[in-house]
Structure formats: C-alpha cells, structure tokens
Design an enzyme around this catalytic site. Structure first.
Site, mmCIF file in Angstrom:
data_model
loop_
_atom_site.group_PDB
_atom_site.id
_atom_site.type_symbol
_atom_site.label_atom_id
_atom_site.label_comp_id
_atom_site.label_asym_id
_atom_site.label_seq_id
_atom_site.Cartn_x
_atom_site.Cartn_y
_atom_site.Cartn_z
ATOM 1 N N SER A 138 -5.342 0.557 -2.757
ATOM 2 C CA SER A 138 -4.848 -0.561 -1.947
ATOM 3 C C SER A 138 -4.746 -1.789 -2.840
ATOM 4 O O SER A 138 -5.427 -1.875 -3.874
ATOM 5 C CB SER A 138 -5.842 -0.864 -0.821
ATOM 6 O OG SER A 138 -5.489 -2.065 -0.154
ATOM 7 N N TYR A 151 -14.646 -3.319 2.505
ATOM 8 C CA TYR A 151 -13.396 -2.547 2.391
ATOM 9 C C TYR A 151 -12.851 -2.696 0.963
ATOM 10 O O TYR A 151 -12.492 -1.706 0.319
ATOM 11 C CB TYR A 151 -12.354 -2.995 3.423
ATOM 12 C CG TYR A 151 -11.047 -2.231 3.269
ATOM 13 C CD1 TYR A 151 -10.991 -0.865 3.531
ATOM 14 C CD2 TYR A 151 -9.887 -2.866 2.829
ATOM 15 C CE1 TYR A 151 -9.802 -0.146 3.348
ATOM 16 C CE2 TYR A 151 -8.698 -2.157 2.654
ATOM 17 C CZ TYR A 151 -8.660 -0.804 2.924
ATOM 18 O OH TYR A 151 -7.498 -0.091 2.745
HETATM 19 P P1 NDP Z 1 -4.066 5.251 9.703
HETATM 20 O O1 NDP Z 1 -5.207 4.704 10.495
HETATM 21 O O2 NDP Z 1 -2.735 5.298 10.340
HETATM 22 O O3 NDP Z 1 -4.438 6.692 9.141
HETATM 23 C C1 NDP Z 1 -5.729 6.982 8.641
HETATM 24 C C2 NDP Z 1 -5.853 8.487 8.441
HETATM 25 O O4 NDP Z 1 -7.141 8.751 7.868
HETATM 26 C C3 NDP Z 1 -5.768 9.243 9.750
HETATM 27 O O5 NDP Z 1 -4.966 10.396 9.577
HETATM 28 C C4 NDP Z 1 -7.203 9.638 10.025
HETATM 29 O O6 NDP Z 1 -7.257 10.917 10.679
HETATM 30 C C5 NDP Z 1 -7.780 9.752 8.614
HETATM 31 N N1 NDP Z 1 -9.226 9.554 8.641
HETATM 32 C C6 NDP Z 1 -9.890 8.418 8.949
HETATM 33 N N2 NDP Z 1 -11.212 8.628 8.967
HETATM 34 C C7 NDP Z 1 -11.384 9.949 8.670
HETATM 35 C C8 NDP Z 1 -12.515 10.778 8.562
HETATM 36 N N3 NDP Z 1 -13.766 10.304 8.760
HETATM 37 N N4 NDP Z 1 -12.344 12.091 8.261
HETATM 38 C C9 NDP Z 1 -11.091 12.579 8.075
HETATM 39 N N5 NDP Z 1 -9.986 11.853 8.149
HETATM 40 C C10 NDP Z 1 -10.125 10.538 8.462
HETATM 41 O O7 NDP Z 1 -4.012 4.343 8.385
HETATM 42 P P2 NDP Z 1 -3.060 4.369 7.079
HETATM 43 O O8 NDP Z 1 -2.090 5.460 7.136
HETATM 44 O O9 NDP Z 1 -2.572 2.995 6.898
HETATM 45 O O10 NDP Z 1 -4.162 4.635 5.967
HETATM 46 C C11 NDP Z 1 -4.076 5.682 5.019
HETATM 47 C C12 NDP Z 1 -4.667 5.183 3.700
HETATM 48 O O11 NDP Z 1 -3.888 4.098 3.218
HETATM 49 C C13 NDP Z 1 -6.104 4.671 3.800
HETATM 50 O O12 NDP Z 1 -6.831 5.118 2.675
HETATM 51 C C14 NDP Z 1 -5.934 3.154 3.764
HETATM 52 O O13 NDP Z 1 -7.073 2.525 3.247
HETATM 53 C C15 NDP Z 1 -4.757 3.044 2.812
HETATM 54 N N6 NDP Z 1 -4.018 1.786 2.867
HETATM 55 C C16 NDP Z 1 -3.442 1.360 4.030
HETATM 56 C C17 NDP Z 1 -2.748 0.165 4.047
HETATM 57 C C18 NDP Z 1 -2.141 -0.397 5.284
HETATM 58 O O14 NDP Z 1 -1.800 -1.601 5.292
HETATM 59 N N7 NDP Z 1 -1.935 0.370 6.329
HETATM 60 C C19 NDP Z 1 -2.589 -0.636 2.814
HETATM 61 C C20 NDP Z 1 -3.259 -0.089 1.679
HETATM 62 C C21 NDP Z 1 -3.922 1.082 1.698
HETATM 63 P P3 NDP Z 1 -8.215 11.288 11.909
HETATM 64 O O15 NDP Z 1 -8.521 10.023 12.634
HETATM 65 O O16 NDP Z 1 -7.425 12.288 12.695
HETATM 66 O O17 NDP Z 1 -9.399 11.896 11.236
HETATM 67 C C1 8X3 Z 2 -4.919 -2.353 3.399
HETATM 68 C C2 8X3 Z 2 -4.254 -3.619 3.002
HETATM 69 O O1 8X3 Z 2 -4.541 -6.116 2.778
HETATM 70 O O2 8X3 Z 2 -5.379 -5.102 4.820
HETATM 71 O O3 8X3 Z 2 -5.574 -1.755 2.333
HETATM 72 O O4 8X3 Z 2 -6.532 -4.807 2.754
HETATM 73 S S1 8X3 Z 2 -5.242 -4.963 3.350
#
Ligand code: NDP
Ligand code: 8X3
Length: 251
Positions: A138, A151
């Site tokens: 991220s 985070y």
């Molecule tokens: P979502 O919340 O849409 O998706 C998160 C995914 O992670 C879900 O499929 C969820 O599946 C899975 N997950 C969460 N906790 C667990 C767990 N304990 N065990 C197994 N699976 C888990 O978020 P994003 O798609 O945005 O996030 C995906 C990645 O991208 C993360 O690592 C996030 O930190 C990163 N990211 C996101 C950004 C954003 O702005 N959205 C920016 C930068 C990075 P389920 O709940 O079914 O287990």
């Molecule tokens: C997710 C992006 O800016 O909310 O990793 O941390 S931010």
C-alpha cells in the site's frame, strides 16, 4: 501448460477483480477467502472460462492455512503465482486511543497471515525453481499518515518482507514484487469503519478513486512479462491523489 495462480482475499475488491482478470487470460485459479458463499459464486462465474478451485480459510489460523493448502488436488498443487492480497485496515485513530483488538487483527491478517500463506506455498516454488509472488502492499507501506499507525506498520512490514523475499528467493529464480495502491474503492473502508457507510463513502467523496479492476489490470501485466522481467515494486495512485495525505477533491 496453463499457469496456476493462488489469490488470497478473492471474495471482494482487488482480489476478486484479479481473479476475473486472470480467468480471462486462462490462468487456473485457486481462490481463497473466508466467505464461502462468495467463493462459490465466483467459482461458478469463472468456471465458464477456466479451472477454478476454492479454499475457505482464515489467514490468521495457522493450522488451517497449512492444512488447506496441503489439501489441494494434484492438478492444482503446483502454484506458479501467489497473490498475497488478503488484508484490511481495522479502525483509523490516534495511537493513544487505539483498540488493541484492531491492532492484533491487522498484524495477524496483513502480516502474519501473509507469512503463513507464503510459508505454505514457497517450498513448491523452491523445489521447482520457479514461481512468482506478488505482495499487495500500500502507499501506507511507503509513507505513514496521521491515525494510520498500526495499519501503516503492517504495510511497512509487507514492504520489508517483499524486499527480503526477493533476496532470499533469488537463488531459486523466483520472482517477487509488490503492488502498492493508493485509494481504491472496495469494501476496504467499510471494513475500516466497521460498517459506517457514511464515513466509508466520505473517503472517496469529490474524487475519482481507483477501481479494483485498475489494480487487476496491472497484476495481469506484471504476471505476463517474459520470465527474465521482474516488476519489483510499483505504486499506483488515482490521479487525484499525490501522496497519502494530499488529495485533490472537487467540492
Ligand atoms: P476488501 O475489503 O474489498 O477485500 C479484502 C479481502 O481480504 C476480502 O476478500 C477478504 O475476504 C480478505 N480477508 C480479510 N481478512 C481475512 C482473513 N482474516 N482471512 C482471509 N481472508 C481475509 O479490500 P481490498 O480489496 O481493498 O483489499 C485487498 C488488499 O489491498 C489488502 O491487503 C489492502 O490492505 C490492500 N490495499 C487496499 C487499498 C484500498 O484503498 N482499497 C489501497 C492499498 C492497499 P473474506 O472477508 O471473505 O475473508
Ligand atoms: C489503503 C490506502 O491510504 O487508506 O492501503 O491507507 S490508505
């Protein structure tokens, strides 16, 4: 031969979009997440295009991670691509009033969960002397922002692991790289703000955030480079975002 990709966090957001994009390119898919109904739905959808296997487990559960990945049928055992994507932020507030359960969730999922899954997948890659690990970091793993504390720490750790994995796995010809997104509109903010939809919607108010498909596009690009090309570290931001704290919003 078709390549096999294992995607954690495939039930939503970036992981689900990546599954769809890789299915279009005929990668065999192992889709992981906790929500079995969503895994089944996605399997049903993508099975029209490619072979799909689903694994339901919580990445925090060390025993479940190893047992479930070990249980893969023979035709899915050789994992070529691991997308370490599962993760979330839990809460956004100053360190002095932080919730210890939230801290533990982020460290257990974003950091320890990524390690468990990697530990389960890497031996096969080492044995075959090939493989590709994509760690979803991220912008929060490159610069901290107020109230981001734990985070950000979990994503800084992902950045450190991405660099160390690349060094340690270099003798085995394994590619390792990170994709570091800025603001992507997924369920991320709903999870961070524990279902407070108004607070979640405000994060993206007045700007055009990235879509999960924008990140999936880049992942497809990264995994389809010739094998001598390793994209080691990418940051992808919406045009409206200049840094973790500088965002241009229309009012
Ligand atoms: P979502 O919340 O849409 O998706 C998160 C995914 O992670 C879900 O499929 C969820 O599946 C899975 N997950 C969460 N906790 C667990 C767990 N304990 N065990 C197994 N699976 C888990 O978020 P994003 O798609 O945005 O996030 C995906 C990645 O991208 C993360 O690592 C996030 O930190 C990163 N990211 C996101 C950004 C954003 O702005 N959205 C920016 C930068 C990075 P389920 O709940 O079914 O287990
Ligand atoms: C997710 C992006 O800016 O909310 O990793 O941390 S931010």
């Amino acid at each position: 031969m078709l390549k096999t990709a294992l995607i954690t966090g495939a039930t939503s957001g970036i992981g689900r979009a990546t599954a769809r994009a890789l299915a279009q390119k005929q990668f065999k898919l192992i889709l992981c997440g906790r929500r079995e109904d969503r895994l089944a739905e996605l399997q049903n959808e993508l099975s029209q295009q490619t072979q799909v296997h689903t694994l339901a487990f919580d990445v925090r559960d060390k025993a479940a991670v190893f047992a479930t990945i070990e249980s893969l049928p023979q035709n899915f055992k050789d994992i070529d691509i691991l997308v370490n994507n599962a993760g979330n932020a839990h809460g956004l507030g100053p360190i002095q009033s932080g919730d210890v359960d939230d801290w533990e969730a982020m460290i257990d999922i974003n950091l320890k969960g990524l390690l468990y899954v990697s530990k389960a997948v890497i031996p096969g890659m080492v044995e075959r002397k090939s493989g590709h690990i994509i760690n979803i970091g991220s912008i929060a793993g490159k610069e901290v922002y107020p109230n981001g504390n734990v985070y950000c720490a979990s994503k800084f750790a992902v950045d450190a692991l991405n660099q160390s994995m690349r060094m340690d796995l270099n003798p085995f010809g394994i590619r390792v790289g990170a994709i570091n997104p800025g603001m992507v509109e997924t369920e991320f903010s709903q999870v961070r703000f524990k279902g407070d939809t108004e607070r979640a919607a405000n994060v993206y108010k007045g700007l055009e955030p990235l879509k999960p498909e924008d990140i999936a596009d880049v992942i497809v690009f990264v995994v389809t480079r010739p094998y001598h090309v390793n994209i080691a570290d990418l940051m992808i931001l919406p045009t409206a975002q200049a840094s973790a704290t500088i965002v241009k919003r229309e009012v």
